[in-house]
Design a protein around this motif. Structure first.
Motif, mmCIF file in Angstrom:
data_model
loop_
_atom_site.group_PDB
_atom_site.id
_atom_site.type_symbol
_atom_site.label_atom_id
_atom_site.label_comp_id
_atom_site.label_asym_id
_atom_site.label_seq_id
_atom_site.Cartn_x
_atom_site.Cartn_y
_atom_site.Cartn_z
ATOM 1 N N LEU A 190 68.647 -61.217 2.836
ATOM 2 C CA LEU A 190 67.597 -60.237 2.338
ATOM 3 C C LEU A 190 68.441 -58.760 1.946
ATOM 4 C CD1 LEU A 190 64.646 -61.435 4.320
ATOM 5 C CD2 LEU A 190 65.153 -62.012 2.002
ATOM 6 N N LEU A 191 68.816 -58.299 2.854
ATOM 7 C CA LEU A 191 69.488 -56.822 2.971
ATOM 8 C C LEU A 191 70.552 -56.805 1.895
ATOM 9 C CD1 LEU A 191 69.785 -55.933 6.747
ATOM 10 C CD2 LEU A 191 68.018 -54.989 4.933
ATOM 11 N N SER A 192 71.304 -57.925 1.677
ATOM 12 C CA SER A 192 72.269 -57.805 0.808
ATOM 13 C C SER A 192 71.838 -57.417 -0.776
ATOM 14 C CB SER A 192 73.287 -59.155 0.625
ATOM 15 O OG SER A 192 72.488 -60.011 0.104
ATOM 16 N N SER A 193 70.489 -57.792 -0.932
ATOM 17 C CA SER A 193 70.086 -57.202 -2.217
ATOM 18 C C SER A 193 69.188 -56.102 -2.130
ATOM 19 C CB SER A 193 69.242 -58.459 -3.042
ATOM 20 O OG SER A 193 68.140 -58.988 -2.307
ATOM 21 N N ALA A 194 68.414 -56.024 -1.144
ATOM 22 C CA ALA A 194 67.675 -54.806 -0.941
ATOM 23 C C ALA A 194 68.206 -53.607 -0.767
ATOM 24 C CB ALA A 194 66.556 -55.102 0.195
ATOM 25 N N LEU A 195 69.465 -53.374 0.143
ATOM 26 C CA LEU A 195 69.974 -52.292 0.036
ATOM 27 C C LEU A 195 70.605 -51.568 -1.149
ATOM 28 C CD1 LEU A 195 71.763 -52.620 3.725
ATOM 29 C CD2 LEU A 195 69.862 -50.893 3.009
ATOM 30 N N PRO A 196 71.338 -52.474 -2.136
ATOM 31 C CA PRO A 196 71.792 -51.881 -3.203
ATOM 32 C C PRO A 196 70.600 -51.323 -3.972
ATOM 33 C CG PRO A 196 73.113 -53.882 -2.451
ATOM 34 C CD PRO A 196 71.918 -53.755 -1.491
ATOM 35 N N HIS A 197 69.708 -51.798 -4.157
ATOM 36 C CA HIS A 197 68.394 -51.323 -4.895
ATOM 37 C C HIS A 197 68.112 -50.204 -4.353
ATOM 38 C CE1 HIS A 197 64.773 -51.543 -7.312
ATOM 39 N NE2 HIS A 197 64.223 -51.336 -6.021
ATOM 40 N N ALA A 198 68.027 -50.045 -2.950
ATOM 41 C CA ALA A 198 67.489 -48.907 -2.319
ATOM 42 C C ALA A 198 68.288 -47.701 -2.542
ATOM 43 C CB ALA A 198 67.096 -48.880 -0.921
ATOM 44 N N GLY A 215 70.778 -45.710 8.798
ATOM 45 C CA GLY A 215 70.167 -45.725 9.903
ATOM 46 C C GLY A 215 70.037 -46.986 10.442
ATOM 47 N N LEU A 216 70.118 -47.580 11.708
ATOM 48 C CA LEU A 216 69.724 -48.538 12.257
ATOM 49 C C LEU A 216 69.287 -48.398 13.758
ATOM 50 C CD1 LEU A 216 69.715 -51.900 11.884
ATOM 51 C CD2 LEU A 216 72.005 -51.679 12.906
ATOM 52 N N GLU A 217 67.888 -48.537 14.025
ATOM 53 C CA GLU A 217 67.588 -48.613 15.399
ATOM 54 C C GLU A 217 66.751 -49.744 15.771
ATOM 55 O OE1 GLU A 217 64.569 -45.662 16.255
ATOM 56 O OE2 GLU A 217 64.515 -45.180 14.049
ATOM 57 N N ARG A 218 66.688 -50.175 17.136
ATOM 58 C CA ARG A 218 65.642 -51.211 17.639
ATOM 59 C C ARG A 218 64.543 -50.513 17.713
ATOM 60 N NH1 ARG A 218 66.728 -56.121 18.898
ATOM 61 N NH2 ARG A 218 68.851 -55.622 19.018
ATOM 62 N N VAL A 219 63.354 -51.206 17.255
ATOM 63 C CA VAL A 219 62.105 -50.661 17.428
ATOM 64 C C VAL A 219 60.985 -51.343 18.423
ATOM 65 C CG1 VAL A 219 61.922 -49.181 15.264
ATOM 66 C CG2 VAL A 219 61.160 -51.667 15.297
ATOM 67 N N GLU A 220 61.347 -52.509 18.503
ATOM 68 C CA GLU A 220 60.385 -53.392 19.346
ATOM 69 C C GLU A 220 61.185 -54.769 19.612
ATOM 70 O OE1 GLU A 220 56.150 -55.184 18.537
ATOM 71 O OE2 GLU A 220 56.120 -52.898 18.328
ATOM 72 N N GLY A 221 61.302 -55.317 20.527
ATOM 73 C CA GLY A 221 61.694 -56.522 20.636
ATOM 74 C C GLY A 221 63.036 -56.891 19.795
ATOM 75 N N GLU A 222 62.692 -57.676 18.900
ATOM 76 C CA GLU A 222 63.860 -58.206 17.885
ATOM 77 C C GLU A 222 63.562 -57.507 16.764
ATOM 78 O OE1 GLU A 222 66.271 -60.318 18.593
ATOM 79 O OE2 GLU A 222 65.555 -60.204 20.532
ATOM 80 N N ARG A 223 62.783 -56.387 16.704
ATOM 81 C CA ARG A 223 62.536 -55.712 15.161
ATOM 82 C C ARG A 223 63.479 -54.645 15.137
ATOM 83 N NH1 ARG A 223 56.424 -54.467 14.157
ATOM 84 N NH2 ARG A 223 57.374 -53.496 12.584
ATOM 85 N N LEU A 224 64.174 -54.423 13.773
ATOM 86 C CA LEU A 224 65.131 -53.348 13.606
ATOM 87 C C LEU A 224 64.483 -52.576 12.448
ATOM 88 C CD1 LEU A 224 68.505 -55.051 13.765
ATOM 89 C CD2 LEU A 224 67.586 -53.721 15.268
ATOM 90 N N ARG A 225 64.971 -51.156 12.697
ATOM 91 C CA ARG A 225 64.385 -50.338 11.493
ATOM 92 C C ARG A 225 65.666 -49.715 10.967
ATOM 93 N NH1 ARG A 225 60.977 -45.993 13.876
ATOM 94 N NH2 ARG A 225 59.515 -47.468 13.483
ATOM 95 N N ILE A 226 65.606 -50.049 9.662
ATOM 96 C CA ILE A 226 66.532 -49.444 8.863
ATOM 97 C C ILE A 226 66.172 -48.503 8.036
ATOM 98 C CG2 ILE A 226 68.082 -50.089 7.063
ATOM 99 C CD1 ILE A 226 68.005 -53.150 7.689
ATOM 100 N N SER A 227 66.857 -47.267 7.941
ATOM 101 C CA SER A 227 66.299 -46.080 7.224
ATOM 102 C C SER A 227 67.515 -45.753 6.408
ATOM 103 C CB SER A 227 66.013 -45.058 8.207
ATOM 104 O OG SER A 227 66.932 -44.475 8.899
#
Length: 105
Positions: A28-36, A65-77
């Motif tokens: 999913l990120l492989s298409s979302a990151l280039p778009h962002a 940026g990449l950080e774990r926010v809760e359990g298995e969730r990651l935040r990508i900024s």
């Protein structure tokens, strides 16, 4: 073309090594990151001479940026040092596309 206009800063490998990312998410990120990244360049990037006059490096600076926010969730900024979105351009486009009444824009 994009690589000439942008300088990307990634978290160091020690920070990344703490996170395992499921293959589905990577897909999913492989298409979302280039778009962002393209959005950051299109909407925030300024010409090199404008950046230079503002005391900024010629290339738009992007930080991922990449950080774990809760359990298995990651935040990508994604942060950039661009000028940001021009409210006037957004307003004009909304009026032009008839999404907003000119008297209310």
């Amino acid at each position: 073309e994009l690589s000439r206009a942008v300088e990307v800063h990634l978290p160091d490998s020690a920070e990344l090594s703490h996170h395992r990312i499921d293959q589905r998410i990577l897909h999913l990120l492989s298409s979302a990151l280039p778009h962002a990244i393209r959005n950051a360049v299109d909407h925030g990037g300024e010409p090199a001479e404008v950046r230079g006059a503002a005391g900024k490096p010629e290339a738009l600076q992007l930080t991922l940026g990449l950080e774990r926010v809760e359990g298995e969730r990651l935040r990508i900024s994604i942060r950039d040092d661009g000028a940001g979105v021009s409210l006037e351009k957004v307003r004009a486009k909304a009026i032009e596309s008839r999404r907003v009444d000119p008297d209310r824009a």
